[in-house]
Write an enzyme that holds these catalytic residues in place. Structure first.
Site, PDB file in Angstrom:
ATOM      1  N   ARG A   1      88.485  61.964  -0.388  1.00 51.29           N
ATOM      2  CA  ARG A   1      88.242  63.407  -0.419  1.00 51.29           C
ATOM      3  C   ARG A   1      87.547  63.860   0.863  1.00 51.29           C
ATOM      4  O   ARG A   1      86.622  63.206   1.345  1.00 51.29           O
ATOM      5  CB  ARG A   1      87.397  63.795  -1.620  1.00 51.29           C
ATOM      6  CG  ARG A   1      88.085  63.453  -2.925  1.00 51.29           C
ATOM      7  CD  ARG A   1      87.638  64.290  -4.088  1.00 51.29           C
ATOM      8  NE  ARG A   1      88.348  63.842  -5.276  1.00 51.29           N
ATOM      9  CZ  ARG A   1      89.595  64.153  -5.576  1.00 51.29           C
ATOM     10  NH1 ARG A   1      90.288  64.930  -4.783  1.00 51.29           N
ATOM     11  NH2 ARG A   1      90.172  63.690  -6.671  1.00 51.29           N
ATOM     12  N   ASP A   2      88.006  64.999   1.374  1.00 50.38           N
ATOM     13  CA  ASP A   2      87.386  65.605   2.542  1.00 50.38           C
ATOM     14  C   ASP A   2      85.999  66.112   2.146  1.00 50.38           C
ATOM     15  O   ASP A   2      85.835  66.723   1.087  1.00 50.38           O
ATOM     16  CB  ASP A   2      88.263  66.759   3.046  1.00 50.38           C
ATOM     17  CG  ASP A   2      87.867  67.238   4.425  1.00 50.38           C
ATOM     18  OD1 ASP A   2      86.706  67.687   4.590  1.00 50.38           O
ATOM     19  OD2 ASP A   2      88.702  67.177   5.332  1.00 50.38           O
TER      20      ASP A   2
ATOM     21  N   ASN B   1      96.240  66.968  12.795  1.00 50.79           N
ATOM     22  CA  ASN B   1      95.893  67.530  14.100  1.00 50.79           C
ATOM     23  C   ASN B   1      95.922  66.413  15.139  1.00 50.79           C
ATOM     24  O   ASN B   1      95.424  65.317  14.884  1.00 50.79           O
ATOM     25  CB  ASN B   1      94.497  68.160  14.049  1.00 50.79           C
ATOM     26  CG  ASN B   1      94.404  69.230  12.994  1.00 50.79           C
ATOM     27  OD1 ASN B   1      95.316  70.013  12.805  1.00 50.79           O
ATOM     28  ND2 ASN B   1      93.283  69.266  12.290  1.00 50.79           N
TER      29      ASN B   1
ATOM     30  N   VAL C   1      88.325  63.946  14.708  1.00 50.04           N
ATOM     31  CA  VAL C   1      88.136  62.502  14.573  1.00 50.04           C
ATOM     32  C   VAL C   1      89.395  61.841  15.117  1.00 50.04           C
ATOM     33  O   VAL C   1      90.493  62.090  14.620  1.00 50.04           O
ATOM     34  CB  VAL C   1      87.891  62.093  13.104  1.00 50.04           C
ATOM     35  CG1 VAL C   1      87.754  60.583  12.981  1.00 50.04           C
ATOM     36  CG2 VAL C   1      86.657  62.797  12.551  1.00 50.04           C
TER      37      VAL C   1
ATOM     38  N   HIS D   1      94.926  60.858  10.929  1.00 52.18           N
ATOM     39  CA  HIS D   1      94.726  61.157   9.514  1.00 52.18           C
ATOM     40  C   HIS D   1      95.568  62.358   9.138  1.00 52.18           C
ATOM     41  O   HIS D   1      95.839  63.232   9.951  1.00 52.18           O
ATOM     42  CB  HIS D   1      93.250  61.395   9.187  1.00 52.18           C
ATOM     43  CG  HIS D   1      92.590  62.463   9.990  1.00 52.18           C
ATOM     44  ND1 HIS D   1      92.215  62.290  11.311  1.00 52.18           N
ATOM     45  CD2 HIS D   1      92.222  63.730   9.661  1.00 52.18           C
ATOM     46  CE1 HIS D   1      91.638  63.399  11.755  1.00 52.18           C
ATOM     47  NE2 HIS D   1      91.637  64.297  10.774  1.00 52.18           N
TER      48      HIS D   1
ATOM     49  N   HIS E   1      96.004  65.442   6.282  1.00 50.92           N
ATOM     50  CA  HIS E   1      95.349  66.254   5.276  1.00 50.92           C
ATOM     51  C   HIS E   1      96.374  66.604   4.205  1.00 50.92           C
ATOM     52  O   HIS E   1      97.453  67.104   4.516  1.00 50.92           O
ATOM     53  CB  HIS E   1      94.844  67.574   5.881  1.00 50.92           C
ATOM     54  CG  HIS E   1      93.827  67.409   6.959  1.00 50.92           C
ATOM     55  ND1 HIS E   1      92.486  67.644   6.747  1.00 50.92           N
ATOM     56  CD2 HIS E   1      93.949  67.052   8.257  1.00 50.92           C
ATOM     57  CE1 HIS E   1      91.829  67.437   7.878  1.00 50.92           C
ATOM     58  NE2 HIS E   1      92.702  67.077   8.809  1.00 50.92           N
TER      59      HIS E   1
END
Length: 117
Positions: free
Chosen positions: A31-32, A89, A98, A102, A104
């Site tokens: 989880r973000d 991104n 970061v 990754h 999302h």
């Protein structure tokens, strides 16, 4: 390969706590901490790659595993039917904060258009 200075590598290693959503031999989802939607999960390869281009060039099969995991997360989170957004991104201009690739997985409400004209 792990980068000892990378926050996501530390999360994967268990050195930094996270709320795990899914884990396979090569992929980790959590989880973000600052969710932008009711469902906001980050999906990362356990090995360190800086961005999508680096991952796909080095290990296309792992890139496929990561994408498959994003769909599994969407299903597990209950947003697969109503719709969800997948984004990654890349680079400073792309908004990457970061530098461990990754994805999302965001959903749980109407998200609207991502970019305006």
């Amino acid at each position: 390969m792990i980068d000892s200075d990378c926050i996501f590598c530390k999360i994967v290693a268990g050195d930094i706590p996270s709320t795990k959503v899914l884990e396979t031999d090569r992929v980790f989802a959590f989880r973000d901490l600052y969710p932008k939607a009711p469902t906001h999960v980050l999906v990362v390869p356990k090995d360190h790659y800086a961005n999508v281009a680096e991952l796909t060039a080095a290990d296309p099969a792992l890139a496929g595993e990561v994408l498959r995991a994003t769909a599994e997360v969407a299903a597990a989170e209950g947003v697969a039917e109503s719709g969800w957004r997948l984004f990654s991104n890349t680079g400073a201009d792309g908004g990457q904060d970061v530098f461990h690739v990754h994805f999302h997985v965001a959903g749980g409400k109407p998200l609207g258009r991502m970019l305006s004209n």
